[in-house]
Scaffold this motif. Structure first.
Motif, PDB file in Angstrom:
ATOM      1  N   UNK A 141       0.851  -1.194  -0.073  1.00 40.69           N
ATOM      2  CA  UNK A 141      -0.025  -0.008   0.062  1.00 40.69           C
ATOM      3  C   UNK A 141       0.748   1.229  -0.061  1.00 40.69           C
ATOM      4  N   UNK A 142       2.013   1.133   0.626  1.00 42.44           N
ATOM      5  CA  UNK A 142       3.099   2.361   0.825  1.00 42.44           C
ATOM      6  C   UNK A 142       3.200   2.678  -0.692  1.00 42.44           C
ATOM      7  N   UNK A 143       3.630   1.704  -1.324  1.00 43.50           N
ATOM      8  CA  UNK A 143       4.310   1.881  -2.847  1.00 43.50           C
ATOM      9  C   UNK A 143       2.922   2.607  -3.682  1.00 43.50           C
ATOM     10  N   UNK A 144       1.816   1.896  -3.567  1.00 42.62           N
ATOM     11  CA  UNK A 144       0.775   2.596  -4.331  1.00 42.62           C
ATOM     12  C   UNK A 144       0.208   4.069  -3.856  1.00 42.62           C
ATOM     13  N   UNK A 145       0.656   4.263  -2.826  1.00 45.78           N
ATOM     14  CA  UNK A 145       0.352   5.812  -2.333  1.00 45.78           C
ATOM     15  C   UNK A 145       1.278   6.480  -2.947  1.00 45.78           C
ATOM     16  N   UNK A 146       2.598   6.060  -3.116  1.00 45.11           N
ATOM     17  CA  UNK A 146       3.881   6.803  -3.579  1.00 45.11           C
ATOM     18  C   UNK A 146       3.471   7.295  -5.122  1.00 45.11           C
ATOM     19  N   UNK A 147       2.901   6.065  -5.713  1.00 41.26           N
ATOM     20  CA  UNK A 147       2.907   6.177  -7.286  1.00 41.26           C
ATOM     21  C   UNK A 147       1.743   6.146  -7.851  1.00 41.26           C
ATOM     22  N   UNK A 148       0.761   6.981  -7.381  1.00 38.48           N
ATOM     23  CA  UNK A 148      -0.735   6.924  -7.993  1.00 38.48           C
ATOM     24  C   UNK A 148      -0.637   7.301  -9.455  1.00 38.48           C
ATOM     25  N   UNK A 149       0.279   8.139  -9.787  1.00 33.74           N
ATOM     26  CA  UNK A 149       0.170   8.502 -11.166  1.00 33.74           C
ATOM     27  C   UNK A 149       0.647   7.741 -12.021  1.00 33.74           C
ATOM     28  N   UNK A 150       1.662   7.193 -11.680  1.00 34.10           N
ATOM     29  CA  UNK A 150       2.222   6.059 -12.671  1.00 34.10           C
ATOM     30  C   UNK A 150       1.188   4.843 -12.717  1.00 34.10           C
ATOM     31  N   UNK A 151       0.826   4.393 -11.832  1.00 37.45           N
ATOM     32  CA  UNK A 151      -0.282   3.398 -12.127  1.00 37.45           C
ATOM     33  C   UNK A 151      -1.354   3.594 -12.966  1.00 37.45           C
ATOM     34  N   UNK A 152      -1.865   5.055 -12.788  1.00 37.82           N
ATOM     35  CA  UNK A 152      -3.017   5.406 -13.733  1.00 37.82           C
ATOM     36  C   UNK A 152      -2.323   5.475 -15.193  1.00 37.82           C
ATOM     37  N   UNK A 153      -1.352   5.877 -15.284  1.00 41.59           N
ATOM     38  CA  UNK A 153      -0.297   6.115 -16.669  1.00 41.59           C
ATOM     39  C   UNK A 153      -0.617   4.842 -17.253  1.00 41.59           C
ATOM     40  N   UNK A 154       0.141   3.636 -16.416  1.00 42.24           N
ATOM     41  CA  UNK A 154       0.208   2.234 -16.911  1.00 42.24           C
ATOM     42  C   UNK A 154      -1.028   1.801 -17.261  1.00 42.24           C
ATOM     43  N   UNK A 155      -2.098   1.917 -16.780  1.00 44.40           N
ATOM     44  CA  UNK A 155      -3.566   1.438 -17.093  1.00 44.40           C
ATOM     45  C   UNK A 155      -4.091   1.959 -18.314  1.00 44.40           C
ATOM     46  N   UNK A 156      -3.805   3.453 -18.551  1.00 42.76           N
ATOM     47  CA  UNK A 156      -4.245   4.102 -19.648  1.00 42.76           C
ATOM     48  C   UNK A 156      -3.441   3.450 -20.836  1.00 42.76           C
ATOM     49  N   UNK A 157      -2.116   3.201 -20.739  1.00 40.20           N
ATOM     50  CA  UNK A 157      -1.412   2.561 -21.699  1.00 40.20           C
ATOM     51  C   UNK A 157      -1.855   1.194 -22.134  1.00 40.20           C
ATOM     52  N   UNK A 158      -2.154   0.420 -21.173  1.00 42.51           N
ATOM     53  CA  UNK A 158      -2.590  -0.871 -21.514  1.00 42.51           C
ATOM     54  C   UNK A 158      -3.915  -0.845 -22.128  1.00 42.51           C
ATOM     55  N   UNK A 159      -4.842   0.005 -21.729  1.00 50.78           N
ATOM     56  CA  UNK A 159      -5.984   0.179 -22.449  1.00 50.78           C
ATOM     57  C   UNK A 159      -5.920   0.741 -23.912  1.00 50.78           C
ATOM     58  N   UNK A 308       7.143  -4.903 -19.919  1.00 48.23           N
ATOM     59  CA  UNK A 308       6.966  -6.470 -19.805  1.00 48.23           C
ATOM     60  C   UNK A 308       5.470  -6.649 -19.906  1.00 48.23           C
ATOM     61  N   UNK A 309       4.667  -5.868 -19.488  1.00 49.37           N
ATOM     62  CA  UNK A 309       3.227  -6.030 -19.583  1.00 49.37           C
ATOM     63  C   UNK A 309       2.742  -5.961 -21.208  1.00 49.37           C
ATOM     64  N   UNK A 310       3.106  -4.860 -21.770  1.00 50.31           N
ATOM     65  CA  UNK A 310       2.984  -4.791 -23.016  1.00 50.31           C
ATOM     66  C   UNK A 310       3.322  -5.759 -23.953  1.00 50.31           C
ATOM     67  N   UNK A 311       4.584  -6.537 -23.523  1.00 49.67           N
ATOM     68  CA  UNK A 311       5.069  -7.733 -24.268  1.00 49.67           C
ATOM     69  C   UNK A 311       4.157  -8.957 -24.178  1.00 49.67           C
ATOM     70  N   UNK A 312       3.512  -8.839 -22.860  1.00 46.82           N
ATOM     71  CA  UNK A 312       2.340 -10.098 -22.819  1.00 46.82           C
ATOM     72  C   UNK A 312       1.309  -9.715 -23.655  1.00 46.82           C
ATOM     73  N   UNK A 313       0.839  -8.468 -23.872  1.00 44.55           N
ATOM     74  CA  UNK A 313      -0.382  -8.022 -24.508  1.00 44.55           C
ATOM     75  C   UNK A 313       0.009  -8.764 -26.185  1.00 44.55           C
TER      76      UNK A 313
END
Length: 572
Positions: A141-159, A308-313
């Motif tokens: 949870x600490x890492x999630x709190x520190x990087x909310x913007x990066x997580x959102x960006x990653x999800x947008x890219x995967x979308x 890595x996630x893009x490679x999987x897709x």
């Protein structure tokens, strides 16, 4: 010469492909359009595609319901490969043809260095990252709190990647090219490539190459074979950083000379096997590296995790494409087998008839029996007509064609059919009643095509009442001034058609006459009428006969000689 295709992926003509070249084409419901769309929500002259400077330009022609590109209304726009054009309820996929030079570009632009190359010694500073359910999710949870913007960006890219994977594509390389462009865009890399393993030989080869607009990556793109081998052997994504300060990079070595400062290489892990790798890098001229004094790296662990996630897709997309190609190939072979089996059966029956007639002719010649010779020759002629009509129907159905419009009299064309079928009707004990409309106006239509369409249906009607006491086939023509249409009605007083069979009548090789029918004639008739902007309507009650009505709009105006696609249609 510019080349492209339009593939109908939704609508009544689903699966139909239209070839485009340098000639301007019209799109609409009207008979004069090179791209005919039989959708009632499509205008007769709906849109057009013209070639300007090597690009295809779509323009709406003041249509009633508008023209949409990728869901947005447009008036005039340049088309790109993969665009979806919507007219009414019909969606067409635009595909720009790839030349041989473009398809081979990846192989020419990528230099996969041998493991013995002295310059192929990049330091792996980030490694051990495999695709799993945690690839894009912070571990606490600490890492999630520190990087909310990066997580959102990653999800947008995967979308975005998911949208590309789900988007119709004409080739695997085109799909991988779009995925690679998105990867380069979000990582701010300068260039990249996708290498795939041959499913048979296992050999690794380049498939797509892309670079960021404005990047300084000229010439060939060297790819470290040792990093690629490491990724393939371990199934792990790796990155290199700050190559200038890596002791393994001596002056003059190929990797350093190419200006590679950072790189990421990730596996394309499918459901069951590793299919290839995605490789991206950041290039900088050697003199700029010195001036910058070793600036901080851009390709960090977060981007490695994302790629890595893009490679999987991308791997899943490759697998799905291969499964789809295998399925299409299997269905195509099955369809070919069905076609050959059906046609062989009909041709065999016809040849048996020819052999029977030839046998009678031979007997008659040996016995000097002229009556027997004439009887045998009559059988041969009848089967010659059968094979001739079968071949013509096959040719008509198998190719897309534009009707050869001529100003002619529909009554004359139908009269020729009735005169041709009188002998057949008399032989079957059927009365052929022909009632032309004396007030039918001359119109533009394809006499040869309409002749074949009417001939097929009249033949079916005679077969339906063959040997029936009082069997009658009524043929008449007419026109409707309100709808501005002309029609030909063919009715019989036979047993009628069961309601369950009516939806199947126009399907290829679906015949209600058993061994006596090919199942091609009605499909051909429907195709010809649709080419005229009309159709065939069936009205039948079991036990009370059947009526087939061939109807199409009256065309009053001929086109200018220098513009074959701009004929004006009289609206219904």
């Amino acid at each position: 010469m510019a080349q492209a295709t339009l593939l109908v992926i939704q609508g009544i003509e689903q699966g139909t492909r239209f070839e485009l070249d340098d000639a301007d084409v019209g799109i609409g419901r009207g008979v004069h359009n090179a791209v005919r769309i039989h959708d009632t929500e499509v205008s007769r002259t709906h849109a057009s595609i013209a070639v300007e400077g090597g690009s295809f330009v779509l323009a709406d022609q003041h249509s009633s319901n508008g023209t949409f590109l990728n869901g947005q209304p447009v008036r005039s726009v340049r088309l790109r490969d993969g665009d979806q054009i919507q007219l009414g309820r019909t969606i067409l996929l635009f595909s720009q043809a790839i030349s041989d030079d473009e398809s081979a570009m990846a192989a020419h632009r990528i230099d996969l260095l041998a493991t013995s190359d002295p310059g192929d010694k990049l330091a792996i500073v980030g490694q051990g990252l495999q695709h799993d359910s945690q690839t894009l999710r912070p571990q606490s949870p600490d890492e999630l709190a520190r990087q909310p913007g990066q997580t959102l960006t990653d999800l947008q890219v995967l979308y975005r990647i998911t949208e590309e994977v789900a988007r119709p594509s004409t080739s695997l390389d085109q799909l991988l090219g779009r995925i690679l462009e998105i990867t380069i865009d979000v990582t701010r890399a300068d260039r990249g490539c996708i290498l795939l393993q041959n499913p048979t030989s296992g050999e690794l080869s380049p498939h797509v190459f892309a670079d960021r607009r404005g990047s300084v990556s000229g010439g060939k793109m060297p790819v470290s074979r040792s990093i690629v081998d490491y990724v393939l052997q371990n199934g792990q994504g790796v990155r290199t950083s700050d190559a200038r300060h890596d002791a393994r990079f001596a002056p003059g070595q190929s990797i350093l000379q190419a200006g590679i400062r950072e790189a990421i290489c990730v596996p394309m892990q499918g459901r069951h096997e590793l299919l290839g790798v995605i490789y991206i890098d950041i290039t900088t001229p050697p003199e700029r590296v010195i001036i910058e004094g070793g600036s901080a790296g851009k390709l960090n662990e977060d981007l490695l995790r994302l790629v890595v996630a893009i490679g999987r897709q991308a791997a899943l997309a490759v697998e799905d494409n291969r499964y789809q190609q295998a399925l299409v190939k299997a269905e195509r072979l099955a369809a070919i087998g069905q076609t050959i089996t059906t046609l062989s059966h009909h041709i065999k029956n016809i040849l048996q008839g020819v052999r029977g007639g030839s046998y009678l002719i031979d007997m008659g010649l040996n016995d000097h029996n002229e009556a027997l010779v004439r009887k045998g020759w009559g059988i041969v002629e009848k089967n010659q007509d059968k094979i001739y009509n079968l071949v013509l129907d096959m040719l008509t159905f198998s190719k897309e064609r534009k009707p050869v419009l001529q100003r002619a009299d529909v009554n004359t064309t139908v009269t020729e059919v009735c005169e041709l079928m009188q002998a057949r009707a008399a032989e079957c004990g059927v009365k052929l009643d022909w009632q032309p409309d004396p007030d039918l106006p001359p119109t533009l239509f394809d006499p040869e095509g309409i002749h074949r369409a009417v001939l097929n249906i009249v033949t079916n009607a005679i077969d339906a009442v063959d040997s029936l006491e009082g069997g009658t086939v009524h043929v008449r023509t007419g026109h409707d001034p309100q709808t501005r249409s002309v029609f030909i009605s063919i009715a019989d007083n036979g047993a009628g058609i069961p309601a369950a069979q009516i939806p199947l009548l126009f399907s290829l090789f679906e015949s209600t006459k058993g061994a006596h029918g090919t199942g091609i004639g009605l499909s051909v008739s429907q195709k010809i009428l649709r080419e005229h902007g009309g159709g065939v309507v069936v009205d039948s009650t079991e036990g009370q006969g059947a009526r087939f009505t061939l109807e199409w709009p009256i065309i009053d105006e001929e086109p200018p000689l220098d513009s074959p696609n701009t004929r004006t249609m009289v609206p219904l």
